[in-house]
Write an enzyme that holds these catalytic residues in place. Structure first.
Site, PDB file in Angstrom:
ATOM      1  N   HIS A 131       0.812  -1.209   0.000  1.00  0.00           N
ATOM      2  CA  HIS A 131       0.000   0.000   0.000  1.00  0.00           C
ATOM      3  C   HIS A 131       0.844   1.256   0.000  1.00  0.00           C
ATOM      4  O   HIS A 131       0.411   2.299  -0.480  1.00  0.00           O
ATOM      5  CB  HIS A 131      -1.048  -0.052   1.106  1.00  0.00           C
ATOM      6  CG  HIS A 131      -2.121  -1.004   0.706  1.00  0.00           C
ATOM      7  ND1 HIS A 131      -2.097  -2.316   1.058  1.00  0.00           N
ATOM      8  CD2 HIS A 131      -3.166  -0.841  -0.133  1.00  0.00           C
ATOM      9  CE1 HIS A 131      -3.106  -2.923   0.485  1.00  0.00           C
ATOM     10  NE2 HIS A 131      -3.783  -2.060  -0.247  1.00  0.00           N
TER      11      HIS A 131
ATOM     12  N   CYS B  33      -7.997  -3.826 -11.927  1.00  0.00           N
ATOM     13  CA  CYS B  33      -7.674  -2.621 -11.157  1.00  0.00           C
ATOM     14  C   CYS B  33      -6.409  -2.771 -10.324  1.00  0.00           C
ATOM     15  O   CYS B  33      -6.034  -1.874  -9.590  1.00  0.00           O
ATOM     16  CB  CYS B  33      -8.847  -2.219 -10.252  1.00  0.00           C
ATOM     17  SG  CYS B  33      -9.290  -3.512  -9.074  1.00  0.00           S
TER      18      CYS B  33
HETATM   19  C1  PEP Z   1      -5.732  -5.832  -5.679  1.00  0.00           C
HETATM   20  O1  PEP Z   1      -5.587  -6.686  -4.793  1.00  0.00           O
HETATM   21  O2  PEP Z   1      -5.269  -5.960  -6.831  1.00  0.00           O
HETATM   22  C2  PEP Z   1      -6.461  -4.605  -5.412  1.00  0.00           C
HETATM   23  C3  PEP Z   1      -6.725  -3.749  -6.377  1.00  0.00           C
HETATM   24  O3  PEP Z   1      -6.824  -4.338  -4.126  1.00  0.00           O
HETATM   25  P1  PEP Z   1      -5.820  -3.808  -2.992  1.00  0.00           P
HETATM   26  O4  PEP Z   1      -4.534  -3.448  -3.656  1.00  0.00           O
HETATM   27  O5  PEP Z   1      -6.478  -2.660  -2.346  1.00  0.00           O
HETATM   28  O6  PEP Z   1      -5.702  -4.999  -2.101  1.00  0.00           O
END
Ligand code: PEP
Ligand code: MG
Length: 539
Positions: free
Chosen positions: A202, A499
């Site tokens: 993140h 995404c």
């Molecule tokens: C993913 O896991 O690809 C996603 C878009 O969600 P996050 O990165 O918030 O876990």
């Protein structure tokens, strides 16, 4: 180290170059402070320091307790009542005084030895509840040591006060968790350097969304810098230079000028729809400025991280309806709170788990907490009066789970006057991908969360730079899964997008288009880059 630059090589996780003073944001920095064995002060002076710190921490805990009680609730405020009781515990205080008076220990050493001993005793007890209290002990210890550091002889850390919580600084931290972002003035941070964290951690996602450089996997930096040291960071090469020489700085300025000039708005292209990933409702403005054709991922949990507390239904509704109105009929994929794993937060009072990545997270958390789920469902349903709402469930593992979630949603919104609501899921877990057709038949749309999908497909921690070599989307088996998902979407006629961070890498854009994916969702600032890559593919 004066006058001599020191170079470190890490993992590049967000592009760009920055030169600034650092803000050391080390949650555990006091664990690493060299502890003096014998105090240089008199016993009375040392006891006075301890008492002063204890009073300050006690006052602070009372303030936090009242604030949490007012803004969140009495149950949550109990944590701080418990911490205050630890601070006032008589046997613990007796031991502290004994170490200071009889062993001439400085307050820091007395606190560390005493609190560590209590913490270890609790950790050894076979009860989840008692083990949780151990983390309270560690927290009280940190607070005391933080407070003492202002008065420590010979130790001077400028601390967060003068760093203004990272404002105009490069933030150096062991790991950038969503919780730390609450503490930071993160919109004004110049860059991030972390010890741990992979390309889809993140920290990386946040840094890319903010358009600031970030490098991870830099070990040993804390030993050679202090708050205020000047550092250069190159998020393209992964290089970090401590105390850069004038030549190094001028070369870096040239690189950053070229990068900035590449930024411009590119209109939508025919062969690929490009949606935006957003974390906060206000991010929608930037998405619109860059002509996003929809919001393909709204990570709604970041609203809580940013507020530093749970929101009530009206506050959620306010944020969601703002985005829906702004997007004026274009799709907005609201991911329901994706909590757990690295997105653990104290507001939810989650149980300590030895492996939270495989524990009560994502869809499992939503099912386990109907109070939180129902409130969010109602806020979303109310927002749908202003335009279509796409509800997206995270980390779904099976068709049964999706049935449960949809059932819960229907009951939660019973009686609310709604507009159009679509429901779909994220493909992030291999077991769901292998049942893609069945899951898509039950859904209105889906999006591939490749960040977690790669993590769970290859059993490799997305946040661990030490195993980043195995976190590799170029492996054919990953593309077998992507093809399987695309073919299930084509068979069922359901819209499918991606995404995860791989969608933001222009290197993969033409490959996605070639294999039949027509929508990607990326950080707003990367929309122009992805559209340019799509235009090149169509030439
Ligand atoms: C993913 O896991 O690809 C996603 C878009 O969600 P996050 O990165 O918030 O876990
Ligand atoms: Mg995910």
């Amino acid at each position: 180290m004066s006058g001599k630059e020191i170079r470190f090589q890490g993992l590049p996780i967000s592009n760009g170059v920055a030169i600034a003073k650092v803000c050391l944001f080390d949650d555990n920095r006091h664990h690493k402070m060299p502890l003096e064995e014998t105090s240089r002060l008199s016993v009375e002076e040392e006891i006075a320091r301890l008492k002063k710190a204890s009073v300050l921490v006690s006052q602070r805990l009372a303030e936090i307790r009242d604030k949490v009680k007012r803004e969140i609730g009495s149950a949550e405020a109990e944590i701080f009542v418990a911490q205050k009781m630890i601070l006032e515990d008589s046997s613990l205080n007796e031991q502290l005084l004994y170490l200071i008076s009889s062993k001439r220990a400085p307050a820091e050493l007395a606190i560390t030895l005493t609190f560590d001993e209590y913490e270890h005793k609790l950790l050894a007890v076979d009860s989840e509840y008692i083990r949780q209290r151990a983390s309270d002990i560690a927290e009280v210890k940190r607070r005391l040591l933080d407070t003492l550091s202002d008065t420590a002889p010979g130790f001077k850390c400028e601390g967060l006060g003068s760093c203004k919580k990272g404002r105009n600084r490069i933030v150096v931290t062991e790991e950038l968790t969503p919780m730390i972002t609450i503490e930071l003035n993160f919109e004004h941070v110049k860059g991030f350097i972390t010890e741990r964290g992979g390309v889809t951690s993140h920290a990386a996602i946040l840094a890319r969304a903010l358009g600031v450089p970030a490098v991870s996997g830099i070990h040993g930096l804390f030993d050679v810098i202090s708050c205020g040291t000047q550092v250069l960071i190159n998020g393209q090469t992964g290089e970090v230079v401590v105390c850069p020489e004038p030549d190094t700085i001028s070369q870096a300025h040239q690189i950053s000028t070229v990068e900035v000039s590449k930024e411009r708005i590119i209109e939508p292209v025919d062969n690929l729809k490009v949606y935006a990933n957003i974390n906060l409702s206000n991010d929608v403005d930037e998405a619109l400025e860059l002509h996003a054709e929809g919001i393909g991922l709204y990570r709604t949990e970041f609203e809580l991280f940013s507020a530093g507390r749970l929101l009530d239904e009206d506050e959620e509704f306010e944020r969601y309806s703002y985005v829906v109105k702004k997007m004026n009929g274009k799709p907005v994929y609201f991911r329901m709170l994706d909590v757990g794993g690295d997105k653990n937060t104290q507001f939810f009072n989650l149980p300590q788990e030895s492996n939270p990545y495989l524990g009560c997270r994502g869809a499992r958390f939503l099912i386990a907490r109907p109070d939180i789920f129902n409130q969010q469902a109602r806020a979303l349903a109310r927002a749908s009066a202003y335009g279509p709402v796409y509800v997206m469930y995270p980390m779904v593992v099976s068709a049964e789970q999706l049935v449960t979630l949809k059932g819960m949603f229907a009951s939660a919104i019973d009686g609310i006057r709604t507009g159009t609501i679509y429901q779909g899921l994220m493909f992030e877990v291999p077991s769901a991908c292998l049942r893609a057709t069945e899951l898509l038949e039950m859904s209105d749309f889906a999006s591939i969360g490749s960040n977690d999908l790669i993590q769970y497909l290859f059993a490799v921690d997305r946040n661990n730079d030490l195993v980043a070599y195995d976190y590799n989307p170029d492996k054919p088996v990953f593309w077998d899964i992507i093809r399987l998902l695309i073919s299930a979407a084509q068979k069922t006629g359901k819209p499918l997008s991606i995404c995860g961070e791989i969608a933001s890498d222009p290197k993969y854009t033409s490959k996605f288009i070639d294999i039949g994916l027509d929508t990607v969702s990326v950080s707003s600032r990367l929309i122009p880059h992805i559209r340019l890559a799509a235009m090149e593919q169509s030439l």
